[in-house]
Design a protein around this motif. Structure first.
Motif, PDB file in Angstrom:
ATOM      1  N   GLU A   1       0.831  -1.206   0.000  1.00 37.65           N
ATOM      2  CA  GLU A   1       0.000   0.000   0.000  1.00 37.65           C
ATOM      3  C   GLU A   1       0.866   1.257   0.000  1.00 37.65           C
ATOM      4  O   GLU A   1       0.575   2.227  -0.709  1.00 37.65           O
ATOM      5  CB  GLU A   1      -0.930   0.006   1.213  1.00 37.65           C
ATOM      6  CG  GLU A   1      -2.011  -1.043   1.175  1.00 37.65           C
ATOM      7  CD  GLU A   1      -2.755  -1.180   2.500  1.00 37.65           C
ATOM      8  OE1 GLU A   1      -3.740  -1.934   2.521  1.00 37.65           O
ATOM      9  OE2 GLU A   1      -2.358  -0.558   3.508  1.00 37.65           O
TER      10      GLU A   1
ATOM     11  N   GLU B   1       2.440   1.677  -3.471  1.00 37.62           N
ATOM     12  CA  GLU B   1       1.439   2.132  -4.443  1.00 37.62           C
ATOM     13  C   GLU B   1       1.092   3.602  -4.228  1.00 37.62           C
ATOM     14  O   GLU B   1       0.927   4.353  -5.186  1.00 37.62           O
ATOM     15  CB  GLU B   1       0.184   1.263  -4.359  1.00 37.62           C
ATOM     16  CG  GLU B   1       0.380  -0.124  -4.921  1.00 37.62           C
ATOM     17  CD  GLU B   1      -0.809  -1.039  -4.690  1.00 37.62           C
ATOM     18  OE1 GLU B   1      -1.808  -0.621  -4.039  1.00 37.62           O
ATOM     19  OE2 GLU B   1      -0.751  -2.194  -5.152  1.00 37.62           O
ATOM     20  N   ARG B   2       0.981   4.027  -2.976  1.00 39.45           N
ATOM     21  CA  ARG B   2       0.676   5.430  -2.687  1.00 39.45           C
ATOM     22  C   ARG B   2       1.806   6.330  -3.181  1.00 39.45           C
ATOM     23  O   ARG B   2       1.564   7.378  -3.780  1.00 39.45           O
ATOM     24  CB  ARG B   2       0.440   5.632  -1.192  1.00 39.45           C
ATOM     25  CG  ARG B   2       0.087   7.085  -0.872  1.00 39.45           C
ATOM     26  CD  ARG B   2      -0.365   7.301   0.546  1.00 39.45           C
ATOM     27  NE  ARG B   2      -1.666   6.681   0.734  1.00 39.45           N
ATOM     28  CZ  ARG B   2      -2.000   5.933   1.781  1.00 39.45           C
ATOM     29  NH1 ARG B   2      -1.133   5.719   2.734  1.00 39.45           N
ATOM     30  NH2 ARG B   2      -3.194   5.418   1.887  1.00 39.45           N
TER      31      ARG B   2
ATOM     32  N   ALA C   1       3.905   5.672  -5.623  1.00 41.55           N
ATOM     33  CA  ALA C   1       3.866   5.664  -7.093  1.00 41.55           C
ATOM     34  C   ALA C   1       2.751   6.578  -7.596  1.00 41.55           C
ATOM     35  O   ALA C   1       2.941   7.322  -8.574  1.00 41.55           O
ATOM     36  CB  ALA C   1       3.668   4.243  -7.602  1.00 41.55           C
ATOM     37  N   ASN C   2       1.602   6.556  -6.950  1.00 46.90           N
ATOM     38  CA  ASN C   2       0.490   7.439  -7.340  1.00 46.90           C
ATOM     39  C   ASN C   2       0.858   8.900  -7.116  1.00 46.90           C
ATOM     40  O   ASN C   2       0.521   9.752  -7.945  1.00 46.90           O
ATOM     41  CB  ASN C   2      -0.785   7.086  -6.569  1.00 46.90           C
ATOM     42  CG  ASN C   2      -1.409   5.799  -7.041  1.00 46.90           C
ATOM     43  OD1 ASN C   2      -1.137   5.341  -8.149  1.00 46.90           O
ATOM     44  ND2 ASN C   2      -2.219   5.200  -6.191  1.00 46.90           N
ATOM     45  N   ASP C   3       1.507   9.187  -6.002  1.00 42.56           N
ATOM     46  CA  ASP C   3       1.917  10.569  -5.723  1.00 42.56           C
ATOM     47  C   ASP C   3       2.905  11.069  -6.776  1.00 42.56           C
ATOM     48  O   ASP C   3       2.827  12.208  -7.224  1.00 42.56           O
ATOM     49  CB  ASP C   3       2.533  10.682  -4.322  1.00 42.56           C
ATOM     50  CG  ASP C   3       1.500  10.521  -3.218  1.00 42.56           C
ATOM     51  OD1 ASP C   3       0.288  10.563  -3.523  1.00 42.56           O
ATOM     52  OD2 ASP C   3       1.898  10.325  -2.055  1.00 42.56           O
ATOM     53  N   ARG C   4       3.852  10.195  -7.173  1.00 37.74           N
ATOM     54  CA  ARG C   4       4.805  10.581  -8.215  1.00 37.74           C
ATOM     55  C   ARG C   4       4.108  10.814  -9.536  1.00 37.74           C
ATOM     56  O   ARG C   4       4.409  11.758 -10.255  1.00 37.74           O
ATOM     57  CB  ARG C   4       5.873   9.494  -8.377  1.00 37.74           C
ATOM     58  CG  ARG C   4       7.024   9.618  -7.414  1.00 37.74           C
ATOM     59  CD  ARG C   4       8.172   8.736  -7.835  1.00 37.74           C
ATOM     60  NE  ARG C   4       7.778   7.334  -7.941  1.00 37.74           N
ATOM     61  CZ  ARG C   4       8.024   6.408  -7.042  1.00 37.74           C
ATOM     62  NH1 ARG C   4       8.697   6.716  -5.949  1.00 37.74           N
ATOM     63  NH2 ARG C   4       7.640   5.172  -7.208  1.00 37.74           N
ATOM     64  N   ALA C   5       3.157   9.958  -9.871  1.00 43.01           N
ATOM     65  CA  ALA C   5       2.436  10.097 -11.134  1.00 43.01           C
ATOM     66  C   ALA C   5       1.622  11.389 -11.167  1.00 43.01           C
ATOM     67  O   ALA C   5       1.528  12.042 -12.206  1.00 43.01           O
ATOM     68  CB  ALA C   5       1.531   8.885 -11.358  1.00 43.01           C
ATOM     69  N   LEU C   6       1.036  11.743 -10.035  1.00 40.45           N
ATOM     70  CA  LEU C   6       0.248  12.974  -9.974  1.00 40.45           C
ATOM     71  C   LEU C   6       1.122  14.221 -10.056  1.00 40.45           C
ATOM     72  O   LEU C   6       0.694  15.247 -10.573  1.00 40.45           O
ATOM     73  CB  LEU C   6      -0.590  13.000  -8.694  1.00 40.45           C
ATOM     74  CG  LEU C   6      -1.741  12.003  -8.626  1.00 40.45           C
ATOM     75  CD1 LEU C   6      -2.380  12.034  -7.247  1.00 40.45           C
ATOM     76  CD2 LEU C   6      -2.769  12.298  -9.700  1.00 40.45           C
TER      77      LEU C   6
END
Length: 153
Positions: free
Chosen positions: A140, A143-144, A146-151
């Protein structure tokens, strides 16, 4: 006629406010009684922390609940649900399964496996450290990030 138009607009505004309120998600409760037959409702969704005592006045129970209430946000961040049982006479299904002797804290992972049992109150910092070491929690966190980097890109 003006009164009728005013009433119509007032009704529209009220219904819009109600609809917006319905769309706003209610925050999940953090503390619930441990009166369910099993923990299957929480599997893959929550990490149950069960707190057993022989009375609500048990000093260990009182201390544990203070620890938990003082740092609720850290528990919510980790999808924790706190289930309490202070009535041994009720012989709840969870009490019969866990077999506490007096005070007991039980941490269960999202898969439904018991991760630890403690016969004394445990600080939220220690509970969250144990949760953060779990493989699913590690995933988790990754994944969080990775999502923060993508955003941010």
């Amino acid at each position: 006629m003006k009164r009728l138009i005013s009433l119509v607009f007032a009704g529209l505004i009220a219904s819009t406010a109600i609809a917006q309120g319905a769309d706003t998600p209610m925050e999940d409760p953090l503390f619930l009684p441990a009166d369910m037959a099993d923990l299957s409702a929480f599997q893959w969704k929550k990490r149950p922390v069960l707190v057993f005592a022989n009375s609500e006045n048990d000093p260990a129970y009182v201390a544990q609940m203070e620890y938990l209430r003082d740092r609720e946000e850290e528990l919510r961040l980790r999808d924790v649900i706190v289930l309490t049982d202070t009535d041994p006479a009720a012989r709840s299904a969870l009490r019969l399964r866990m077999r506490p002797r007096g005070f007991m804290l039980v941490l269960v992972d999202k898969e439904g496996q018991i991760e630890l049992r403690k016969p004394f109150p445990w600080d939220v910092r220690e509970i969250t450290r144990s949760i953060d070491k779990m493989p699913l929690r590690q995933r988790e966190i990754r994944e969080r990030k990775a999502n923060d980097r993508a955003l941010s890109e």
